[in-house]
Every structure is written in C-alpha cells, then in structure tokens.
Design a protein around this motif. Sequence first.
Motif, mmCIF file in Angstrom:
data_model
loop_
_atom_site.group_PDB
_atom_site.id
_atom_site.type_symbol
_atom_site.label_atom_id
_atom_site.label_comp_id
_atom_site.label_asym_id
_atom_site.label_seq_id
_atom_site.Cartn_x
_atom_site.Cartn_y
_atom_site.Cartn_z
ATOM 1 N N ASP A 138 42.871 61.034 -22.339
ATOM 2 C CA ASP A 138 42.345 59.676 -22.448
ATOM 3 C C ASP A 138 43.034 58.814 -21.399
ATOM 4 O O ASP A 138 44.263 58.818 -21.308
ATOM 5 C CB ASP A 138 42.611 59.096 -23.839
ATOM 6 C CG ASP A 138 41.740 59.741 -24.901
ATOM 7 O OD1 ASP A 138 40.520 59.834 -24.681
ATOM 8 O OD2 ASP A 138 42.282 60.149 -25.937
ATOM 9 N N THR A 170 46.931 59.474 -22.194
ATOM 10 C CA THR A 170 47.346 60.261 -23.348
ATOM 11 C C THR A 170 46.790 61.665 -23.174
ATOM 12 O O THR A 170 45.603 61.833 -22.877
ATOM 13 C CB THR A 170 46.827 59.645 -24.661
ATOM 14 O OG1 THR A 170 47.282 58.297 -24.745
ATOM 15 C CG2 THR A 170 47.326 60.423 -25.862
ATOM 16 N N LEU A 205 46.412 65.478 -24.907
ATOM 17 C CA LEU A 205 46.470 66.321 -26.094
ATOM 18 C C LEU A 205 46.143 67.746 -25.678
ATOM 19 O O LEU A 205 45.086 68.001 -25.091
ATOM 20 C CB LEU A 205 45.470 65.843 -27.154
ATOM 21 C CG LEU A 205 45.324 66.729 -28.387
ATOM 22 C CD1 LEU A 205 46.648 66.826 -29.157
ATOM 23 C CD2 LEU A 205 44.217 66.208 -29.289
ATOM 24 N N ARG A 215 52.026 72.020 -25.557
ATOM 25 C CA ARG A 215 52.546 71.344 -24.367
ATOM 26 C C ARG A 215 53.518 72.267 -23.642
ATOM 27 O O ARG A 215 54.235 73.030 -24.272
ATOM 28 C CB ARG A 215 53.313 70.081 -24.760
ATOM 29 C CG ARG A 215 52.473 68.981 -25.338
ATOM 30 C CD ARG A 215 53.352 67.929 -25.948
ATOM 31 N NE ARG A 215 54.055 68.539 -27.090
ATOM 32 C CZ ARG A 215 55.139 68.041 -27.642
ATOM 33 N NH1 ARG A 215 55.675 66.947 -27.192
ATOM 34 N NH2 ARG A 215 55.703 68.642 -28.673
ATOM 35 N N LEU A 222 51.627 59.704 -22.002
ATOM 36 C CA LEU A 222 52.133 60.060 -23.321
ATOM 37 C C LEU A 222 51.521 61.397 -23.711
ATOM 38 O O LEU A 222 50.293 61.546 -23.714
ATOM 39 C CB LEU A 222 51.733 59.003 -24.359
ATOM 40 C CG LEU A 222 51.929 59.389 -25.821
ATOM 41 C CD1 LEU A 222 53.416 59.497 -26.163
ATOM 42 C CD2 LEU A 222 51.226 58.405 -26.732
ATOM 43 N N TYR A 223 52.360 62.372 -23.999
ATOM 44 C CA TYR A 223 51.876 63.657 -24.516
ATOM 45 C C TYR A 223 51.891 63.593 -26.037
ATOM 46 O O TYR A 223 52.912 63.274 -26.640
ATOM 47 C CB TYR A 223 52.764 64.805 -24.041
ATOM 48 C CG TYR A 223 52.429 65.294 -22.658
ATOM 49 C CD1 TYR A 223 51.719 66.474 -22.478
ATOM 50 C CD2 TYR A 223 52.809 64.583 -21.538
ATOM 51 C CE1 TYR A 223 51.397 66.926 -21.208
ATOM 52 C CE2 TYR A 223 52.496 65.022 -20.268
ATOM 53 C CZ TYR A 223 51.790 66.194 -20.109
ATOM 54 O OH TYR A 223 51.471 66.640 -18.839
ATOM 55 N N GLU A 224 50.754 63.879 -26.639
ATOM 56 C CA GLU A 224 50.662 63.959 -28.093
ATOM 57 C C GLU A 224 51.411 65.209 -28.560
ATOM 58 O O GLU A 224 51.599 66.152 -27.783
ATOM 59 C CB GLU A 224 49.197 64.070 -28.523
ATOM 60 C CG GLU A 224 48.375 62.828 -28.258
ATOM 61 C CD GLU A 224 48.634 61.720 -29.258
ATOM 62 O OE1 GLU A 224 49.359 61.939 -30.251
ATOM 63 O OE2 GLU A 224 48.111 60.619 -29.046
ATOM 64 N N PRO A 225 51.803 65.250 -29.842
ATOM 65 C CA PRO A 225 52.373 66.495 -30.370
ATOM 66 C C PRO A 225 51.374 67.637 -30.201
ATOM 67 O O PRO A 225 50.160 67.406 -30.120
ATOM 68 C CB PRO A 225 52.598 66.186 -31.850
ATOM 69 C CG PRO A 225 52.678 64.697 -31.931
ATOM 70 C CD PRO A 225 51.769 64.184 -30.839
ATOM 71 N N ASP A 226 51.881 68.858 -30.177
ATOM 72 C CA ASP A 226 51.010 70.017 -30.010
ATOM 73 C C ASP A 226 49.838 69.959 -30.978
ATOM 74 O O ASP A 226 50.005 69.643 -32.159
ATOM 75 C CB ASP A 226 51.779 71.312 -30.249
ATOM 76 C CG ASP A 226 52.799 71.600 -29.154
ATOM 77 O OD1 ASP A 226 52.845 70.848 -28.161
ATOM 78 O OD2 ASP A 226 53.527 72.594 -29.297
ATOM 79 N N GLY A 227 48.649 70.262 -30.465
ATOM 80 C CA GLY A 227 47.453 70.262 -31.292
ATOM 81 C C GLY A 227 47.292 71.538 -32.104
ATOM 82 O O GLY A 227 46.479 71.587 -33.027
ATOM 83 N N ARG A 255 46.318 71.791 -35.813
ATOM 84 C CA ARG A 255 45.839 70.497 -36.297
ATOM 85 C C ARG A 255 44.657 69.966 -35.504
ATOM 86 O O ARG A 255 44.222 68.837 -35.701
ATOM 87 C CB ARG A 255 46.973 69.461 -36.304
ATOM 88 C CG ARG A 255 47.519 69.098 -34.962
ATOM 89 C CD ARG A 255 48.652 68.060 -35.080
ATOM 90 N NE ARG A 255 48.878 67.433 -33.797
ATOM 91 C CZ ARG A 255 48.344 66.286 -33.400
ATOM 92 N NH1 ARG A 255 47.557 65.619 -34.193
ATOM 93 N NH2 ARG A 255 48.614 65.797 -32.205
#
Length: 125
Positions: free
Chosen positions: A10, A71, A73, A77, A108-113, A116
């Motif tokens: 994003d 961002t 996802l 990562r 910003l890297y989101e937590p591992d997908g 989830r």
Amino acid sequence: VCDLFMPIVDVEIVGADSVANDLASRLADVAGQVFGSSPATTWVRVRLLPQHLYAENNTGSPEGWHSVFVTVLKVRRPTGAELEAEVHALTEGIAAVCGRPAERVHILYEPDGQGRIAFGGRLKT
C-alpha cells in the motif's frame, strides 16, 4: 524467484492531487523486481492524501507534506541484511517512481502474514 508470498504493498502519497495513470503499475513493477516476484504476484494499491488531511504536532507546515508512506505485507518478511537490502532498494525505487526524495519514503512492514492471511480462500501457512 519466490512466489510464496504474494506481497501486498500500500502506497499513500501525501500532498498529491493527481498522479500519472500508470503510477500503480510502475510501482508494482519496481516492488516486484525488488521482491523477485513472478508477473502478477505483487499487488500494489495507491492512495492520495491531500495536504489538509495530514498534520504533525506543534507545526503549521509539516515536513511530511511530501512524504510517501508504504506498508508491506508478506507471508514472511526477510530479516537482517536481506531486509536492509530490500528496504534500501524499495525506498529508492518508490522514490524514483513517485518523484520524491528517498528521505521522504517511509516503509512499515506488517507482521508476517503466514497463518493469518488468505489468498483466494487459501490460508497461507
């Protein structure tokens, strides 16, 4: 090439009233190249944030008016030096495509997908 993750990126561009029609496509190509993705496996969404909807505390003229917030996802990562290299390449590529200085690109890297996130109804485990 690693298609395990189908990254979703994003990109929010502060202070842009309009962008080139092919901006999302060019950003997807850059991100896909950085991630080593096969065609159609890196997805990019672009949003524009007008200046009047962005603020920084205790200032009337924020430095961030020309920022690009990104961002990322991914199922998993990268870490360590691999993450550092990816961040650098992604920052430089996005800055070039958006016509903004690299110092204004914030990722910003989101937590591992993994476990989830689901693509097409299939949970990535």
